[in-house]
Design a protein around this motif. Structure first.
Motif, PDB file in Angstrom:
ATOM      1  N   HIS A 427       0.827  -1.211   0.000  1.00 44.32           N
ATOM      2  CA  HIS A 427       0.000   0.000   0.000  1.00 44.32           C
ATOM      3  C   HIS A 427       0.859   1.258   0.000  1.00 44.32           C
ATOM      4  O   HIS A 427       0.538   2.247  -0.667  1.00 44.32           O
ATOM      5  CB  HIS A 427      -0.922  -0.004   1.226  1.00 44.32           C
ATOM      6  N   LEU A 428       1.960   1.243   0.748  1.00 45.53           N
ATOM      7  CA  LEU A 428       2.819   2.423   0.831  1.00 45.53           C
ATOM      8  C   LEU A 428       3.503   2.703  -0.506  1.00 45.53           C
ATOM      9  O   LEU A 428       3.616   3.861  -0.929  1.00 45.53           O
ATOM     10  CB  LEU A 428       3.864   2.222   1.928  1.00 45.53           C
ATOM     11  N   GLU A 429       3.964   1.657  -1.170  1.00 47.05           N
ATOM     12  CA  GLU A 429       4.644   1.838  -2.462  1.00 47.05           C
ATOM     13  C   GLU A 429       3.682   2.307  -3.540  1.00 47.05           C
ATOM     14  O   GLU A 429       4.064   3.031  -4.465  1.00 47.05           O
ATOM     15  CB  GLU A 429       5.305   0.526  -2.894  1.00 47.05           C
ATOM     16  N   LYS A 434       4.204   6.045 -10.622  1.00 45.21           N
ATOM     17  CA  LYS A 434       3.805   6.794 -11.804  1.00 45.21           C
ATOM     18  C   LYS A 434       2.797   5.962 -12.606  1.00 45.21           C
ATOM     19  O   LYS A 434       2.702   4.754 -12.443  1.00 45.21           O
ATOM     20  CB  LYS A 434       5.026   7.106 -12.680  1.00 45.21           C
ATOM     21  N   ASP A 435       2.075   6.641 -13.491  1.00 46.53           N
ATOM     22  CA  ASP A 435       1.087   5.934 -14.303  1.00 46.53           C
ATOM     23  C   ASP A 435       1.732   4.821 -15.123  1.00 46.53           C
ATOM     24  O   ASP A 435       1.184   3.719 -15.251  1.00 46.53           O
ATOM     25  CB  ASP A 435       0.364   6.914 -15.232  1.00 46.53           C
ATOM     26  N   TRP A 439       0.607   0.888 -15.255  1.00 47.57           N
ATOM     27  CA  TRP A 439       0.199   0.170 -16.471  1.00 47.57           C
ATOM     28  C   TRP A 439       1.075  -1.071 -16.687  1.00 47.57           C
ATOM     29  O   TRP A 439       0.631  -2.043 -17.287  1.00 47.57           O
ATOM     30  CB  TRP A 439       0.288   1.070 -17.700  1.00 47.57           C
ATOM     31  N   ASP A 440       2.298  -1.021 -16.184  1.00 46.64           N
ATOM     32  CA  ASP A 440       3.216  -2.137 -16.385  1.00 46.64           C
ATOM     33  C   ASP A 440       2.728  -3.410 -15.692  1.00 46.64           C
ATOM     34  O   ASP A 440       3.100  -4.518 -16.081  1.00 46.64           O
ATOM     35  CB  ASP A 440       4.606  -1.763 -15.876  1.00 46.64           C
ATOM     36  N   VAL A 479       2.463   1.597 -23.091  1.00 44.82           N
ATOM     37  CA  VAL A 479       1.034   1.835 -22.863  1.00 44.82           C
ATOM     38  C   VAL A 479       0.845   3.255 -22.346  1.00 44.82           C
ATOM     39  O   VAL A 479       1.609   3.727 -21.504  1.00 44.82           O
ATOM     40  CB  VAL A 479       0.455   0.834 -21.839  1.00 44.82           C
ATOM     41  N   SER A 480      -0.168   3.916 -22.842  1.00 45.06           N
ATOM     42  CA  SER A 480      -0.580   5.214 -22.309  1.00 45.06           C
ATOM     43  C   SER A 480      -2.099   5.256 -22.307  1.00 45.06           C
ATOM     44  O   SER A 480      -2.749   4.619 -23.143  1.00 45.06           O
ATOM     45  CB  SER A 480      -0.018   6.368 -23.148  1.00 45.06           C
TER      46      SER A 480
END
Length: 641
Positions: A427-429, A434-435, A439-440, A479-480
């Motif tokens: 949860h902390l990480e 980043k987006d 997506w990864d 991916v975006s």
């Protein structure tokens, strides 16, 4: 009948079936109701099915003949009664196409004479016949058809027997019949008049000045009223192109092309070994140098032409996506439009064969997870029909393939919750991700946000396969996404895997090649300070940013030479980049950039990560080709732990 002849025909049959699929999908798109049925498409489809039926009969492939004949009967009826076309008829024709593909593949793998081998195939014949009878009994068929009255069948084209306006249909060119005999030669038809006419080389010149002649179809004034009653979709034939402008193709076994490419590769390797031989360096050979330079240019041209022989348009894969989109949209109850561009972009045949599965998984996910239902799209202020853009473009030595949808986009919170439940992150990480990092997670094996497993998705094996296949091709998947607006998948793969442009470097007595596509910059460093965070972890200032710097020994499991140094003394640093992650690799010497013929590496070294192959350099030494992207990811993973 020789087996080789049958196999060669089956290859041609596959090409015809691809044309049929394209035609059926185009027919579905352009057909809104019976009044808008395109007669030209029906004629083309009819000819394709009839050609397959006739040719398969010649080779004794009875099952293919039966299925093609059933589809042919339906199309023949639709040509006379286009207003009878409905969704069920199109589904039957698509099913016939699928069965024909099955029969062709089955005959290739296990020759059985092309007979039907499953109950579903026999049931299709009954279904097709029932549909044809249903159309005839629906009250739309008020005139005799080809099934009830004998017709003249010639070259697979059937003649309509309409008593009011008799038409003669041969080779796809239609003219009204007159009482006199009609002369036809070379596929051009002439309406007879009372006077005889000259015929030469298939071009007919009427003697009467009143006769209109256009492109070899001649109509007398007496038949103008009849022509006005012909269907509006019968257009005037276009002038034939000159034979000199026709593209000539020849079918060549890919194994022969591979052998040719190997030989050219050996020539590329041996050319510098001869022209730059150490024994010639002390000699003044001006004429030899001129000849060597000319030889180098010719070999370079030979190499480029040989590589181009393996390049094929990506349209072959893109066209197969149309059927996938159609079927997936029907299963999910969504309205989807596939927009294709850049299909003429060429790529190596060995790569294009591996692109089908990744595109299938991405497009299925886009329809199943990305696009909303028509009701949801309407509530969101969008058009009820969603769109998927499939684009290909060449960028340098790469081909970029983009799949873009206008759906709801990726849901960051939903993906993070799933990643936490799988133990991929805490949860902390998750708060600082980043987006792109979120997506990864989609590419992690077994990762799926679907609520239930269906025949389309839910098992978490789709995007995992995408990354694995693309990585095998030395490519990337990016991916975006914008929530509520859609998602973009970008696949980047090299044009070819056979010959690459590489930067040749030396470390001690060992030569390495770094693919030019992975090299961002090369620098000569002298007395440049380095920063040591801890042992085997160093960084250097590069353009106002600190980047990791490594010794090549460290990448292969040895101790780094940088551990006991505070600065770099007269070394070359190659700045490499992968997924916006940069890393500097230190070498003793840069020999230059050249074309590299990739050779498979010995099985003895198969367990060494970071090697993509080997080659023979112009100086006669062996060179190791580095898998830079894998080395960067591997090093970054070690540093993060």
């Amino acid at each position: 009948m020789e087996r080789e002849d049958v196999l060669e025909y089956l290859l041609e049959a596959k090409e015809s079936l691809e044309s049929i699929e394209s035609g059926l999908l185009n027919f579905e798109k352009t057909t809104l109701d019976g009044s808008l049925v395109d007669r030209e498409i029906l004629d083309t489809l009819f000819r394709h099915f009839h050609t397959i039926k006739g040719s398969s009969g010649f080779f004794g492939l009875s099952g293919i003949v039966k299925i093609a004949h059933a589809a042919e009967n339906l199309l023949d009826y639709l040509r006379n009664k286009p207003e009878s076309q409905d969704e069920e008829t199109l589904e039957i024709l698509l099913t016939a196409l699928d069965i024909l593909n099955e029969l062709v593949i089955h005959e290739e793998d296990s020759p059985t004479g092309g007979g039907l081998y499953s109950e579903e195939q026999n049931q299709f014949l009954q279904r097709s016949n029932d549909k044809l009878l249903e159309l005839k009994n629906s009250g739309l068929d008020l005139s005799p058809t080809n099934e009830t009255e004998p017709n003249k069948e010639e070259f697979g084209i059937f003649q309509d027997t309409n008593k009011t306006f008799p038409e003669k249909e041969e080779f796809g060119i239609f003219t009204t019949e007159v009482k006199h005999s009609v002369s036809d030669e070379f596929g051009l038809f002439q309406n007879d008049t009372n006077d005889s006419q000259n015929e030469e080389f298939g071009l007919f010149e009427p003697k009467q000045s009143e006769t209109n002649a256009e492109y070899g179809l001649f109509v007398t004034n007496q038949t103008d009223s009849k022509l006005n009653n012909l269907p509006s979709n019968i257009s005037k034939p276009k002038p034939e192109e000159k034979k000199s402008n026709q593209k000539k193709d020849i079918r060549i076994d890919t194994d022969k092309l591979d052998s040719l490419l190997d030989i050219v590769g050996e020539i590329v390797i041996n050319e510098p070994m001869v022209t730059e031989h150490p024994d010639l360096k002390k000699l003044k050979l001006e004429n030899f140098q001129k000849s060597a330079l000319q030889l180098k240019k010719l070999i370079r041209s030979l190499q480029e032409i040989t590589l181009s022989l393996r390049m094929v348009p990506i349209s072959g894969v893109f066209s197969r996506m149309e059927r996938l989109v159609r079927d997936t949209a029907k299963k999910t109850g969504k309205q989807v439009e596939l927009i294709i561009s850049g299909e003429d972009t060429e790529i190596d045949k060995s790569i294009i064969e591996e692109m089908y599965d990744p595109l299938v998984h991405i497009i299925r996910n886009a329809i199943d997870h990305g696009l909303e239902t028509p009701e949801e799209r309407k509530e969101a202020g969008k058009q009820t029909k969603g769109s998927i853009h499939l684009t290909a473009v060449q960028s340098g030595k790469e081909v970029w393939i983009e799949v873009k949808d206008d759906g709801k986009g990726l849901q960051r919170d939903k993906i993070i919750r799933k990643a936490i439940s799988l133990g991929l992150i805490s949860h902390l990480e998750a708060e600082n991700l980043k987006d792109e990092e979120v997506w990864d997670f989609l590419f992690h094996p077994g990762f799926s946000t679907a609520k239930e497993v269906t025949d389309l998705s839910g098992r978490g094996v789709g995007l995992d396969v995408v990354r694995k296949n693309v990585s095998t091709l030395k490519g990337f998947v990016d991916v975006s996404s914008n929530f509520g607006q859609g998602t973009v998948f970008l696949i980047r793969v090299p044009l070819t895997l056979a010959i690459i442009e590489g930067l040749v470097v030396r470390k001690s007595e060992t030569y390495f090649i770094l693919p030019s596509i992975d090299v961002k910059e090369s620098l000569y460093i002298k007395e440049e300070p380095i920063h040591e965070l801890y042992r085997n972890n160093h960084s250097i200032l590069y353009r106002e940013n600190q980047i990791s710097i490594v010794d090549i020994d460290l990448l292969f499991g040895k101790e780094s030479e940088l551990n006991d140094q505070h600065s770099i003394h007269e070394k070359y640093m190659i700045v490499t980049e992968s997924h916006e992650k940069q890393m500097g690799i230190v070498f003793d010497e840069i020999l230059g950039n050249q074309s590299i013929v990739i050779k498979p590496i010995s099985p003895l070294f198969k367990n060494i990560n970071g090697l993509a192959g080997c080659t023979i350099l112009g100086n006669g030494h062996a060179g190791l080709i580095l898998d830079v992207r894998k080395l960067i990811n591997q090093h970054m993973a070690i540093q993060s732990t």
